[in-house]
Scaffold this active site. Structure first.
Site, short mmCIF file in Angstrom:
data_model
loop_
_atom_site.label_atom_id
_atom_site.label_comp_id
_atom_site.label_asym_id
_atom_site.label_seq_id
_atom_site.Cartn_x
_atom_site.Cartn_y
_atom_site.Cartn_z
N SER A 178 -21.41 -8.03 38.57
CA SER A 178 -21.56 -9.41 38.09
C SER A 178 -20.23 -10.10 37.86
CB SER A 178 -22.35 -9.41 36.77
OG SER A 178 -23.67 -8.94 36.96
N GLU A 193 -17.08 -3.58 25.21
CA GLU A 193 -16.25 -4.78 25.38
C GLU A 193 -15.04 -4.78 24.45
OE1 GLU A 193 -20.50 -5.90 26.47
OE2 GLU A 193 -19.53 -4.89 24.77
N HIS A 202 -3.86 3.00 -3.45
CA HIS A 202 -4.15 2.53 -2.09
C HIS A 202 -3.52 1.18 -1.81
CE1 HIS A 202 -6.21 1.19 1.50
NE2 HIS A 202 -6.80 2.36 1.63
N HIS A 215 0.85 -1.19 0.00
CA HIS A 215 0.00 0.00 0.00
C HIS A 215 0.89 1.24 0.00
CE1 HIS A 215 -2.40 -3.27 1.69
NE2 HIS A 215 -3.48 -2.61 1.35
N ASP A 271 -9.05 6.72 7.20
CA ASP A 271 -10.51 6.73 7.18
C ASP A 271 -11.09 5.42 7.70
OD1 ASP A 271 -11.32 9.33 6.00
OD2 ASP A 271 -10.12 8.66 4.31
N HIS A 313 -1.89 -0.96 7.18
CA HIS A 313 -1.61 -1.33 5.79
C HIS A 313 -0.52 -0.45 5.19
CE1 HIS A 313 -4.83 1.70 5.78
NE2 HIS A 313 -4.26 2.15 4.69
N HIS A 330 -27.49 -15.40 26.21
CA HIS A 330 -26.43 -15.12 27.18
C HIS A 330 -25.68 -16.38 27.62
CE1 HIS A 330 -28.01 -11.13 27.24
NE2 HIS A 330 -27.33 -10.76 28.31
#
Length: 670
Positions: A385, A412, A266, A35, A162, A75, A474
């Site tokens: 929890s 997460e 690119h 690239h 981007d 990249h 779950h």
């Protein structure tokens, strides 16, 4: 060497930037793969950053107070390879750059932290470099709060494209960084409006600057090909107390007269004709992989300046009253893990506890976090929890960075990536919690933990249908086994309080492999204790991955292998078999990865031929055949769960001794 802020030496900087362009296009052309567009487009920005703003010493790539430079747009790897070579790092050599993307060269298609000093993290999956940089900035602020500006005062610089800003993890990462007011974090956005498919207007119309501003970031714009504009943008970012986005308006493939500004630059080599045309456009007369002496000297001067800065830091460290504590902090917690848990495990042997292993984890974390200041915990909005907070871990906030507990919010993936960044930064060992089912949200970051060889610790609770009424959305079925598929990841599923503590000790000591602790919601009996009254760490039975918990009383005909909550079930089954004169061993297998590293004799003793080997785990059975053999029996769940109390679910899915023992008897009779 000092920098006069009023002088921008264009005659010096432009050839330095063009050296990056030349190396990048030549390496990609030689490989016929890569690239070139991003390195050529961001060459001017990178040159100003390294020349005037980045604090680094090529001779000491592990200097603790260096600035971190993260190439999130991985990249464009030839950008960082060019920068490392030109600025004086020992590697990559010019020969290695000439062998870009070839077998044996450290100049891989995407930067790998374990191949080259100066590559702070492995990048390629877009957005994760930026998210890891958030963790690096968090670690810097934490250590600064403890040791002060003299020892810890550096910035984290990110170059992102981007794609990095489109990926969902970007939203999680910048929201966390903005909330925590991480003012030492600066993101250089390569705003070239091009992706592989073409112009960004084909796929997005959002106002990125407004989005960053809305999350509490400072935003500044610059012309990415005007050295004075770039420098002003970077100065403004450094001066603002908020994390900063510097929107650098650039032309992808800058310098390639016929292809610049298009997606053609690119992800493909420019081609011989365009390379020749680019040389003419840039006035670059040197042969491929040759840097003119005057340009090389200007780049090498940056390393001399960095050596002066690191030497001055050495003087401050030697004079500091915090020097011993700082060096101990940076050494990590591994050496103290066993000592921290010794008395606690001995107390469990004397007074057994029947608790969920998520609670057992909290209990083990008590002495660990009390005695090991490097441990920084957190949870993705499930603190109550996951049981990840202790009395020793005050909140980490923008008002108090000395805290050691991060409220990540419902992020997460962002949490997992930030943990990688913290671990890579050094001086802290992160652990973070969520439900095991949400390991799928974290999975690519967990994979990068393993690939990068960092000791991040994932606390993942509610590990089976035993969580009960929350139902199949779950209830993890395939997650434990799928995590076992990731190379260099230790997946622990302990069966009781003592195993949980032992697994914690192993996780803390595992500095080059990440760990997952899969923990139960439901209470489990303590099966260990005998022989643990004088526990030292050297006798950590979980260290072998699997061990004989209970020996057959009669002639051994069956070996029951189980993990986690099903180990107690295996002991129940063994008791029923013994009543019928069938000797049955019980093997607890908290970590298959560690068991796989044991020698053949140990494995053969634990899982002897000529016996029926039965696996029991409340998850998919696929994978257990490697231990039970084709003639063995695999008890588990090869479908999704259901919503009901845990006890009813175990009965429904045949995870009871009443359901399992007849299957064993039938297998033996046939």
């Amino acid at each position: 060497m000092t920098i006069d802020p009023a002088i921008i030496d264009l005659a010096r900087l432009q050839p330095m930037a063009n050296a990056i362009r030349a190396l990048s296009m030549d390496a990609v052309q030689a490989a016929n793969s890569g690239h070139p567009g991003m390195p050529m487009g961001m060459a001017d920005v990178a040159t100003v950053l390294f020349d005037r703003h980045l604090k680094f010493d090529p001779a000491r790539p592990d200097w603790a107070d260096r600035d971190r430079f993260v190439l999130s747009a991985g990249h464009g790897s030839m950008l960082i390879y060019s920068l490392l070579n030109l600025s004086g790092y020992a590697r990559p050599t010019m020969e290695e750059i000439a062998n870009f993307r070839q077998l044996g060269s450290p100049c891989a298609g995407h930067p790998e932290n374990f191949l080259l000093d100066g590559v702070e993290c492995t990048t390629g999956p877009l957005g994760q470099g930026l998210a890891m940089a958030v963790g690096m900035a968090m670690a810097e602020r934490h250590l600064n709060a403890i040791f002060g500006d003299d020892l810890v005062d550096h910035r984290t610089w990110v170059l992102a494209g981007d794609g990095c800003l489109m990926e969902g993890i970007n939203h999680e990462a910048i929201g966390l960084a903005g909330h925590l007011k991480l003012g030492q974090l600066n993101v250089l956005w390569d705003d070239n409006a091009i992706t592989i498919d073409g112009g960004t207007d084909m796929s997005t119309s959002e106002d990125i600057c407004a989005r960053y501003e809305a999350t509490g970031w400072h935003v500044v714009r610059c012309d990415g090909h005007d050295f004075e504009s770039i420098d002003a943008g970077l100065e403004a970012a450094k001066a603002d107390p908020r994390p900063s986005l510097i929107a650098c308006k650039t032309i992808i493939g800058k310098g390639a007269p016929n292809k610049q500004g298009t997606s053609a630059t690119h992800g493909a080599a420019l081609g011989p004709d365009e390379v020749s045309a680019t040389r003419a456009e840039l006035g670059w007369d040197a042969e491929p992989f040759v840097i003119p002496a005057d340009i090389a000297a200007n780049w090498n001067a940056l390393g001399i300046r960095g050596a002066e800065a690191s030497a001055a830091w050495d003087v401050r460290l030697a004079a500091s009253s915090h020097s011993d504590a700082f060096e101990a902090q940076m050494a990590g917690p591994a050496a103290g893990a066993d000592e921290a848990l010794k008395d606690y495990i001995r107390s469990l042997a004397a007074e057994p506890k029947k608790v969920a292993t998520r609670k057992a984890s909290e209990m083990a974390l008590g002495p660990l976090t009390e005695k090991l200041p490097q441990l920084i915990g957190g949870s993705a909005d499930l603190t109550g929890s996951n049981n990840t907070k202790t009395a020793s871990t005050a909140p980490f906030t923008h008002g108090d960075y000395s805290g050691r507990y991060v409220y990540y919010g419902i992020r997460e993936f962002g949490m997992a990536a930030a943990m990688n960044g913290m671990a890579l930064h050094g001086g802290v060992t992160p652990y973070g919690g969520t439900f095991l089912i949400f390991s799928d949200y974290c999975r690519n970051a967990i994979r990068l933990s393993a690939l990068q060889q960092v000791g991040a610790i994932y606390v993942m609770t509610h590990d089976s249908i035993g969580l009960g009424e929350d139902g199949p959305t779950h209830q993890p079925i395939e997650q434990v086994m799928s995590l076992r598929l990731i190379p260099n990841l230790l997946t622990f599923r302990p069966c009781d309080t003592i195993e949980t503590a032992e697994c914690w000790a192993l996780a803390v000591k595992s500095t080059e492999s990440p760990s997952v602790l899969a923990l139960s919601r439901q209470g489990l009996p303590q099966l260990r204790g005998e022989g643990d009254e004088a526990w030292t760490g050297a006798d950590n039975r979980c260290a072998k991955g699997g061990y004989r918990l209970q020996s057959a009383k009669g002639p051994r005909k069956v070996v029951l292998v189980a993990s986690g909550s099903e180990v107690a079930l295996a002991t129940d089954c063994a008791a029923e078999l013994e009543k019928q004169g069938i000797g049955a061993d019980v093997v607890s297998m908290p970590c298959t990865e560690l068991f796989d590293t044991q020698d053949a004799a140990y494995k053969a003793d634990l899982l002897p031929s000529g016996t029926l080997i039965v696996s029991i785990e409340a998850g998919v059975t696929q994978g257990w055949e490697r231990y039970t053999g084709l003639g063995g029996l695999n008890i588990g769940i090869d479908r999704f769960g259901a919503s009901a109390p845990a006890g009813q679910l175990f009965e429904k899915f045949g995870l009871t001794s009443e359901a399992i023992v007849p299957q064993i008897l039938n297998k033996l009779s046939n």
